[in-house]
Design a protein around this motif. Structure first.
Motif, PDB file in Angstrom:
ATOM      1  N   SER A  27       0.851  -1.195   0.000  1.00  0.00           N
ATOM      2  CA  SER A  27       0.000   0.000   0.000  1.00  0.00           C
ATOM      3  C   SER A  27       0.879   1.235   0.000  1.00  0.00           C
ATOM      4  CB  SER A  27      -0.921  -0.003   1.224  1.00  0.00           C
ATOM      5  OG  SER A  27      -0.157  -0.013   2.403  1.00  0.00           O
ATOM      6  N   PRO A  30      -0.711   7.549   1.341  1.00  0.00           N
ATOM      7  CA  PRO A  30      -1.750   8.405   0.738  1.00  0.00           C
ATOM      8  C   PRO A  30      -1.189   9.774   0.396  1.00  0.00           C
ATOM      9  CG  PRO A  30      -2.073   8.213   3.107  1.00  0.00           C
ATOM     10  CD  PRO A  30      -0.998   7.242   2.745  1.00  0.00           C
ATOM     11  N   LYS A  31      -1.554  10.262  -0.782  1.00  0.00           N
ATOM     12  CA  LYS A  31      -1.082  11.571  -1.233  1.00  0.00           C
ATOM     13  C   LYS A  31      -2.046  12.690  -0.826  1.00  0.00           C
ATOM     14  CE  LYS A  31       1.548  10.017  -5.319  1.00  0.00           C
ATOM     15  NZ  LYS A  31       2.260   9.096  -4.476  1.00  0.00           N
ATOM     16  N   ARG A  32      -3.301  12.318  -0.568  1.00  0.00           N
ATOM     17  CA  ARG A  32      -4.316  13.315  -0.210  1.00  0.00           C
ATOM     18  C   ARG A  32      -5.031  12.846   1.060  1.00  0.00           C
ATOM     19  NH1 ARG A  32      -5.711  17.003  -3.715  1.00  0.00           N
ATOM     20  NH2 ARG A  32      -7.898  17.043  -3.037  1.00  0.00           N
ATOM     21  N   ASN A  89     -11.969  14.443  -2.751  1.00  0.00           N
ATOM     22  CA  ASN A  89     -11.629  13.092  -3.196  1.00  0.00           C
ATOM     23  C   ASN A  89     -10.306  12.609  -2.571  1.00  0.00           C
ATOM     24  OD1 ASN A  89     -11.986  10.686  -4.593  1.00  0.00           O
ATOM     25  ND2 ASN A  89     -10.819  11.411  -6.374  1.00  0.00           N
ATOM     26  N   ASP A  91      -7.429  10.284  -0.544  1.00  0.00           N
ATOM     27  CA  ASP A  91      -7.053   8.868  -0.477  1.00  0.00           C
ATOM     28  C   ASP A  91      -7.342   8.297   0.908  1.00  0.00           C
ATOM     29  OD1 ASP A  91      -5.861   9.097  -3.051  1.00  0.00           O
ATOM     30  OD2 ASP A  91      -4.092   9.983  -2.112  1.00  0.00           O
ATOM     31  N   HIS A 113     -11.649   5.346   2.186  1.00  0.00           N
ATOM     32  CA  HIS A 113     -10.819   4.793   3.262  1.00  0.00           C
ATOM     33  C   HIS A 113     -10.915   5.735   4.462  1.00  0.00           C
ATOM     34  CE1 HIS A 113      -6.563   3.452   4.775  1.00  0.00           C
ATOM     35  NE2 HIS A 113      -7.537   3.160   5.622  1.00  0.00           N
TER      36      HIS A 113
END
Length: 289
Positions: A27, A30-32, A89, A91, A113
């Motif tokens: 995994s 997360p970028k956002r 939106n 991550d 998530h």
């Protein structure tokens, strides 16, 4: 022989595919990241890269609640609405277990998530919360450093305590006190004070009669600073009978917003009370005597 030759290309392709899967991380970070809760706001702001956190709750900018209210000015704010999440939106969404249950449930059903954090009630739970947030956003090394530093400082403070603990009460508007199982109680004890409310069997945050405060005559009464919208309830901790106590220190002794959430910033409250204790009950041979 012909059959074996036909199988070799397929077998080679399968091996290459398995090898590629082993190389790809399970995994990616997360970028956002989007935070919908005051406490997750502060954990995320402490650990995330500046461009990794895309939004925090509007409460993050409130000085009376957030130790990181100035840092929060850098980020767009949200009000915990599902529509705001759709527009961003993200991550990863981080929020509290007590925050906007309908929104959280909807976002999970729609496949977002979402990770929920419970409110940390003691200092001991904070390092674990820091490490969990670090793991979620791919900042494990930074989280480990912060968690270790936090634990070591608390251990050093505990090792330096001496003598009988002065008594203290965290007294809020409407005569509410913080007893056992609260973050305030944990901070008070860590700084070397005895929490009067906890010693009188108050559990959680509960009413504490003014008469009992007067009778007990604690060494310290910590009150909150005035809010922007004053209420009559705020006058209870500032009652003339309390102000008349001859040997009681009364005031806002911890930084504003430092007891709102179990984050590394709460160490500022511990430090402030440690300094106060050294002033009113110094250890033998200390420089403050």
């Amino acid at each position: 022989m012909l059959k074996r030759r036909k199988r070799l290309p397929r077998l080679s392709g399968l091996v290459l595919l398995v090898g590629a899967l082993l190389v790809v991380p399970v995994s990616a970070s997360p970028k956002r990241v989007m935070s919908l809760n005051l406490c997750t706001d502060q954990l995320a702001m402490t650990l995330a890269e500046p461009d990794q956190l895309v939004s925090v709750s509007f409460l993050a900018r409130e000085p009376s609640l957030s130790m990181l209210h100035e840092k929060a000015q850098r980020y767009p704010v949200n009000h915990g609405l599902a529509e705001e999440v759709f527009l961003e939106n993200p991550d990863l969404i981080v929020t509290g277990t007590y925050s906007l249950h309908n929104t959280t449930a909807m976002l999970k059903r729609l496949g977002f998530h979402v990770e929920e954090f419970s409110f940390a009630q003691t200092l001991e739970t904070i390092p674990g919360e820091v490490r969990r947030m670090g793991a979620l956003i791919g900042q494990e090394k930074r989280a480990e450093t912060i968690a270790d530093d936090f634990t070591r400082e608390l251990e050093a403070i505990a090792a330096g305590q001496c003598g009988k603990a002065p008594t203290m009460i965290a007294y809020d508007q409407n005569g509410i006190a913080s007893g056992r199982g609260t973050l305030a109680d944990s901070v008070i004890r860590a700084a070397g004070f005895a929490n009067l409310a906890a010693e009188m069997d108050i559990v959680g945050v509960a009413p504490f009669p003014l008469e009992q405060v007067i009778t007990a005559q604690p060494d310290v009464i910590n009150v909150n600073v005035g809010h922007t919208a004053p209420t009559l309830g705020e006058y209870v901790p500032r009652h003339p009978a309390i102000a008349a106590l001859p040997d009681t220190r009364i005031g806002a002794f911890v930084p504003e917003g430092s007891l709102s959430c179990g984050t590394p910033s709460v160490i500022e409250a511990v430090r402030a009370l440690v300094a106060l204790r050294a002033e009113i009950a110094p250890c033998p041979g200390s420089a403050t005597q």
